[in-house]
Design a protein around this motif. Sequence first.
Motif, mmCIF file in Angstrom:
data_model
loop_
_atom_site.group_PDB
_atom_site.id
_atom_site.type_symbol
_atom_site.label_atom_id
_atom_site.label_comp_id
_atom_site.label_asym_id
_atom_site.label_seq_id
_atom_site.Cartn_x
_atom_site.Cartn_y
_atom_site.Cartn_z
ATOM 1 N N LEU A 364 17.597 2.419 7.625
ATOM 2 C CA LEU A 364 17.275 3.359 6.549
ATOM 3 C C LEU A 364 17.194 2.662 5.196
ATOM 4 C CD1 LEU A 364 19.411 6.454 7.620
ATOM 5 C CD2 LEU A 364 16.933 6.161 7.806
ATOM 6 N N LYS A 365 18.041 1.621 5.019
ATOM 7 C CA LYS A 365 17.971 0.853 3.783
ATOM 8 C C LYS A 365 16.620 0.158 3.670
ATOM 9 C CE LYS A 365 20.227 -2.850 1.179
ATOM 10 N NZ LYS A 365 21.275 -3.909 1.195
ATOM 11 N N ARG A 366 16.107 -0.344 4.806
ATOM 12 C CA ARG A 366 14.798 -1.004 4.799
ATOM 13 C C ARG A 366 13.691 -0.003 4.443
ATOM 14 N NH1 ARG A 366 12.076 -5.357 7.428
ATOM 15 N NH2 ARG A 366 10.509 -5.898 5.874
ATOM 16 N N VAL A 367 13.824 1.218 4.956
ATOM 17 C CA VAL A 367 12.848 2.262 4.617
ATOM 18 C C VAL A 367 12.875 2.537 3.118
ATOM 19 C CG1 VAL A 367 12.154 4.668 4.960
ATOM 20 C CG2 VAL A 367 12.952 3.335 6.907
ATOM 21 N N ASP A 368 14.069 2.618 2.547
ATOM 22 C CA ASP A 368 14.204 2.819 1.096
ATOM 23 C C ASP A 368 13.501 1.717 0.315
ATOM 24 O OD1 ASP A 368 15.593 5.200 1.054
ATOM 25 O OD2 ASP A 368 17.556 4.240 1.135
ATOM 26 N N GLU A 369 13.656 0.488 0.774
ATOM 27 C CA GLU A 369 13.031 -0.649 0.095
ATOM 28 C C GLU A 369 11.510 -0.550 0.152
ATOM 29 O OE1 GLU A 369 14.729 -3.890 2.208
ATOM 30 O OE2 GLU A 369 16.650 -3.845 1.110
ATOM 31 N N LYS A 375 6.142 2.857 -4.275
ATOM 32 C CA LYS A 375 6.211 3.652 -5.503
ATOM 33 C C LYS A 375 5.838 2.805 -6.714
ATOM 34 C CE LYS A 375 9.467 6.531 -8.122
ATOM 35 N NZ LYS A 375 10.881 6.989 -8.202
ATOM 36 N N LYS A 376 6.327 1.555 -6.748
ATOM 37 C CA LYS A 376 6.000 0.654 -7.855
ATOM 38 C C LYS A 376 4.525 0.277 -7.859
ATOM 39 C CE LYS A 376 10.625 -1.355 -8.247
ATOM 40 N NZ LYS A 376 11.463 -2.550 -7.971
ATOM 41 N N ALA A 377 3.895 0.356 -6.697
ATOM 42 C CA ALA A 377 2.462 0.058 -6.597
ATOM 43 C C ALA A 377 1.605 1.247 -7.034
ATOM 44 C CB ALA A 377 2.107 -0.336 -5.165
ATOM 45 N N GLY A 378 2.252 2.353 -7.464
ATOM 46 C CA GLY A 378 1.513 3.513 -7.980
ATOM 47 C C GLY A 378 1.196 4.574 -6.959
ATOM 48 N N VAL A 379 1.769 4.463 -5.752
ATOM 49 C CA VAL A 379 1.524 5.471 -4.720
ATOM 50 C C VAL A 379 2.637 6.518 -4.790
ATOM 51 C CG1 VAL A 379 1.329 5.909 -2.238
ATOM 52 C CG2 VAL A 379 0.361 3.821 -3.218
ATOM 53 N N ARG A 380 2.266 7.784 -4.905
ATOM 54 C CA ARG A 380 3.246 8.868 -4.949
ATOM 55 C C ARG A 380 3.811 9.068 -3.531
ATOM 56 N NH1 ARG A 380 -1.003 10.643 -8.130
ATOM 57 N NH2 ARG A 380 -1.814 12.055 -6.524
ATOM 58 N N SER A 381 5.048 8.677 -3.343
ATOM 59 C CA SER A 381 5.637 8.644 -2.002
ATOM 60 C C SER A 381 6.942 9.427 -1.951
ATOM 61 C CB SER A 381 5.912 7.194 -1.572
ATOM 62 O OG SER A 381 4.796 6.381 -1.799
ATOM 63 N N ASP A 382 7.405 9.669 -0.721
ATOM 64 C CA ASP A 382 8.718 10.274 -0.514
ATOM 65 C C ASP A 382 9.194 9.871 0.878
ATOM 66 O OD1 ASP A 382 11.009 11.677 -0.965
ATOM 67 O OD2 ASP A 382 10.045 13.629 -1.233
ATOM 68 N N PRO A 433 0.319 -4.640 7.777
ATOM 69 C CA PRO A 433 1.391 -5.608 7.539
ATOM 70 C C PRO A 433 2.159 -5.264 6.268
ATOM 71 C CG PRO A 433 -0.656 -6.722 8.097
ATOM 72 C CD PRO A 433 -1.002 -5.285 7.872
ATOM 73 N N ILE A 434 3.476 -5.350 6.334
ATOM 74 C CA ILE A 434 4.297 -5.021 5.170
ATOM 75 C C ILE A 434 3.899 -5.871 3.963
ATOM 76 C CG2 ILE A 434 6.645 -5.150 4.240
ATOM 77 C CD1 ILE A 434 7.651 -4.254 7.001
ATOM 78 N N ALA A 435 3.544 -7.100 4.194
ATOM 79 C CA ALA A 435 3.170 -8.005 3.101
ATOM 80 C C ALA A 435 1.918 -7.530 2.370
ATOM 81 C CB ALA A 435 2.962 -9.421 3.635
ATOM 82 N N GLN A 436 1.078 -6.722 3.041
ATOM 83 C CA GLN A 436 -0.174 -6.244 2.439
ATOM 84 C C GLN A 436 -0.127 -4.753 2.078
ATOM 85 O OE1 GLN A 436 -3.387 -7.344 5.111
ATOM 86 N NE2 GLN A 436 -2.407 -9.314 5.561
ATOM 87 N N MET A 437 1.031 -4.160 2.222
ATOM 88 C CA MET A 437 1.166 -2.708 2.044
ATOM 89 C C MET A 437 0.744 -2.236 0.656
ATOM 90 S SD MET A 437 4.660 -0.505 2.636
ATOM 91 C CE MET A 437 5.500 -1.229 1.207
ATOM 92 N N THR A 438 1.113 -2.977 -0.385
ATOM 93 C CA THR A 438 0.851 -2.518 -1.753
ATOM 94 C C THR A 438 -0.633 -2.534 -2.118
ATOM 95 O OG1 THR A 438 1.285 -4.739 -2.598
ATOM 96 C CG2 THR A 438 3.127 -3.168 -2.590
ATOM 97 N N THR A 439 -1.438 -3.262 -1.366
ATOM 98 C CA THR A 439 -2.886 -3.250 -1.618
ATOM 99 C C THR A 439 -3.626 -2.392 -0.607
ATOM 100 O OG1 THR A 439 -3.132 -5.290 -0.328
ATOM 101 C CG2 THR A 439 -2.918 -5.509 -2.723
#
Length: 561
Positions: A364-369, A375-382, A433-439
Amino acid sequence: MEDVKEPSKSALKKAEKQAKFDKAKLEKKAKQLPIVGGAAKGGAAASKTSDIIGITASKEHDFPQWYQEVVLKSELIEYYTEISGFFILRPASMYIWNVIRKWFQAKIEELGVEEASFPMFLSAKSLEKEKDHVEGFAPELAWVTKAGDKDLEVPVAVRPTSEAVMYPYYSKWIRSHRDLPLRLNQWNSVVRWEAKQTTPFLRAREFLWQEGHTAHLTEELAGEEVLQILEFYAGVYEELLAVPVVRGKKTEAEKFAGGYYTTTVEGYIPSNGRGIQGATSHCLGQNFSKMFDITVEDPAEKGKHINVWQNSWGLSTRVIGVMVMIHGDDKGLVLPPRISKIQAIFIPVGLTAKMTAEEKAAHLKRVDELYETLKKAGVRSDIDTREGYTPAWKFNDWELKGVPLRIEFGPKDASNEVISYARRDTGEKGTIPIAQMTTEVPALLEKIQADMYNKAEAAFRAHRIKITKWEDVTPALDAKNVVIIPSCLQMACEDKIKELTTGRADESTDTPEAAKAPSMGMKSLCIPFEQPEGLVKGETKCLNPECQNLAESWCMYGRSY
């Protein structure tokens, strides 16, 4: 078009059998859906469809009921039970409306439009000045006749629109051509006491809107603004809501009462084939400035006074209803990413009883991260961490609410350094891939937005039919089309066309669509700015078989809201 034939006995039996099958299928679906409150755990059957969390009606087979369920169960609205015809707009709706408001407000501020707020009441004296304009609103006017236990000496009406409230002050404030243009807009609610059946967003006794009222020195300057505002309205639909519209001009029969001319953006609802007015931008000409004595000295001729040219334009919360009807499906809402409060919902999966408390906490901590990174990449998430609900239940709940992207993250995803996703609009699944998630997630959201628009645009184009033979009109309407026909644009002709197309849709056909088609006649929707080829002025005849006039232009007609 094919000739219409009498239905065979076998066809009638087939239709009856299909109807029974559809009813049984919907009843079975209702029994399988989760129930609100304690009944969900006990598995008891719901007494009403409103008690069932999921959508029970089929968009294809019972569109009105489907729409009512979607807007209620997705938490867009609540019925205001104290007084019929009024609705509560819940936070999900207000978020959409505020996105539209911010976008549109920024556009009109660039034009120099300023925000104002005028009282909601108007006097009978003001209404009398513009009686021709207000005549259309008269049956819907709500009057205040008492204050406490005392009768008011002069009853006041709640505004159905604000010309009579605002224009006496335009006359006071505009003294010189140097005071022009005067451009004011207000965001408010208006009351129109509808006698017809009300429908959330589409027809309510009170609704939110913006109304802009401007004054200009010349017809040319007023006309330029009319089209600028119309393009902003088209942008609200196309850029934010992923809804295609046709830009055009209203006929004399359909223009704003008391105005000079009206421009409009017109939408289309594929489920029932109806047209729907999206928003209007009116040139009022000098009609209202003459009523309210709004004049300036002519800068070209000293001593001569001229009436100013005025515009008014408005967009209402109807836009939300149009969006729901076009994009929604049998699972509920489908929201375009640009207006969705939550664009991506994280749902932790794979948390089994075999996992230790430490392993669950680490996951769950990993999910939070991941959530914080997106969120910092500008995607409205929850993140949905509600206890007592299975992942499958959560999937259905977020699908009902229309969230564009579901992100699942389990131990297998963690070991592979990926996130798994599911698109709400198509159901398509994949991994990133997590490494490419923000793009890749923002890019995927933009693709969803574009795909939703392209799908709706293709449907509108396919059902916007150019017709040159009168006998093809009714079959085209029954096939859920709007039609573009040669028209003389005369009021009497439009009335006759509506009369000629009124009545039950072709009952001799053996299709379920024909049996459920509306009985209303078609009316003019607009004269599209995008005119098809093939009409020759002075030669092409108006399509109405009882009209002898020549056509002035192609005009879009349809059954409409």
